[in-house]
Scaffold this motif. Structure first.
Motif: not given
Length: 462
Positions: A283-290, A307-317
């Motif tokens: 919780a303290r570190l927040g969202p993160r991916i390598p 590469r690794r994907a997260d919610t930042g790739d939602l629009a492209a998906a």
């Protein structure tokens, strides 16, 4: 360099006994000479001389045998009975008892409850030592009026789980639980917790895996704050979490809750505190991916970036969904095409697994690969844009997803698709892994059994 004489065993010189034997020898010779002079002139002289010689030879043989049996030097210690190693200070380690088959040993994890009073741990260790069991590590979990001892044991290969349980009961242990261990368990508890904290700090997707490795065989379910199907919100969890014997519920920093179940073994307060600490770190570190990316060149010469994907790739998906045909979306999501976009935020969240995205050189998302934590199982899924199918993109993503599953310690992965999806079947077969197929009403489930991670070879027991 060691002196050669130091390597030879020292033998005491008994000069008094040698002097007595020498005197006896001279006395015997004088007596024999006198006897020969006396009887040599008699009628039976030759017979008496031969008889005396025979008696002397018999006496000499008896003396030689007796001297060898009762050697002057002290007996050497037997090579088959090495002295036991001293107990490790402060660890409760008990010396191993010599067994007929001391070369074959087995690692066990044991958890047993003992009384919270002086001498209870010593009684347990002594009982295990009598059966040739070596205690490699020990953790204690205090309870209200007792203590749960968690031990890593090296036991003789001939000692089964029932014998270990009986040894623990004889030493005062109760509610004993046993499980086979491997070389990975040789890492001490503080080091293991620090490694799990480091992996969690580097990757938000590691939290469920870290909790599973921390707590052993358990089922972990992440429940989102709101279901992708638009159902009722998840039941709220207090900030301090909820612990009820074999179930823990913790507040998910990403929203929703994390439920951990271990029906075969109740959780202890120590385990609950460790799990809460890992969740608080996340919780303290927040969202993160390598930030790692791989550039691949397809057989036709096109380069794509994985590469690794997260919610930042939602629009492209979502844009890729619009370019996919209804048949492609139906093969991936096994339901109405209109529901596909609802699952994207859930699938791209690191809390529920790991997602790999394939981008072209112009920044266009053309494929997604998902590795999803499904309780104690792991699912793999692929979505490749129609224009990029049959070009090797899906196979590249699937191979990397399997590598991630092996790193996570998964024993198998499964894919759910339609029996007509020959592309997914071909990609699974290209993994060159043992596969199981199940077909039911047009739905195909393919399970790939993964090779376990290599473990170091255990040294022989001292």
């Amino acid at each position: 360099m060691t002196d050669e004489t130091d390597a030879k065993p020292h033998r005491a010189h008994h000069w008094r006994r040698d002097l007595v034997e020498l005197a006896a020898l001279f006395t015997a010779v004088a007596a024999a000479d006198t006897l020969a002079d006396t009887v040599a002139h008699g009628p039976d002289g030759p017979v008496l001389l031969v008889s005396s010689a025979g008696a002397l030879l018999a006496t000499t043989a008896f003396h030689t045998w007796w001297a060898r049996r009762h050697h002057h030097a002290p007996p050497a210690p037997p090579a088959a009975a090495p002295s036991p190693a001293p107990a490790a200070a402060g660890s409760g380690r008990a010396p191993a008892k010599d067994t007929p088959d001391s070369g074959a040993t087995t690692l066990w994890r044991m958890r047993t409850t003992v009384r919270d009073e002086p001498g209870s741990l010593a009684a347990l260790c002594s009982s295990l030592a009598r059966h040739g069991v070596d205690i490699l590590s020990l953790q204690t979990h205090p309870l209200a009026d007792s203590v749960v001892d968690e031990l890593l044991l090296r036991a003789p290969g001939t000692l089964a789980a029932g014998g270990l349980a009986e040894a623990a009961a004889a030493g005062g242990g109760s509610d004993t639980w046993l499980e086979r261990a491997d070389a990975h368990d040789l890492v001490d508890a503080p080091t293991r917790v620090l490694n799990l904290a480091t992996r969690t700090a580097l990757d938000a997707a590691e939290l469920p895996l870290a909790l599973r490795r921390l707590l052993g065989r358990c089922t972990i379910q992440s429940v989102p704050a709101r279901s992708p199907r638009g159902g009722a919100p998840a039941e709220p969890v207090p900030a301090e979490g909820v612990w009820e014997e074999t179930v823990m519920r913790l507040r998910d920093p990403a929203g929703g809750s994390i439920t951990i179940e271990r029906p075969y073994l109740p959780f202890t307060p120590t385990e609950f505190a460790r799990a809460r600490a890992l969740v608080e770190l996340d919780a303290r570190l927040g969202p993160r991916i390598p930030p790692r990316t791989d550039v691949l060149t397809l057989p036709e010469g096109n380069a794509i970036t994985v590469r690794r994907a997260d919610t930042g790739d939602l629009a492209a998906a979502r844009a890729m969904h619009e370019r996919c045909s209804p048949a492609t979306l139906a093969q991936r999501y096994h339901g109405p095409v209109g529901d596909a976009d609802r699952y994207l935020r859930h699938l791209l969240s690191p809390r529920f697994g790991r997602t790999l995205a394939a981008y072209t050189a112009t920044g266009r998302l053309v494929a997604l690969g998902h590795l999803l934590w499904d309780g104690d199982e792991t699912e793999v899924a692929l979505l490749v844009e129609d224009d990029w199918q049959r070009r090797g993109v899906g196979g590249e993503l699937l191979g990397r997803l399997v590598d991630l599953a092996v790193e996570a310690g998964c024993g198998s992965v499964y894919a759910v698709t339609r029996s007509s999806n020959t592309g997914m079947v071909a990609a699974m077969r290209a993994l060159d892994l043992p596969l199981d197929y199940q077909v039911e009403e047009g739905t195909l489930v393919i399970t790939a059994r993964l090779a376990p991670a290599r473990v170091p070879v255990l040294p022989p027991a001292p």
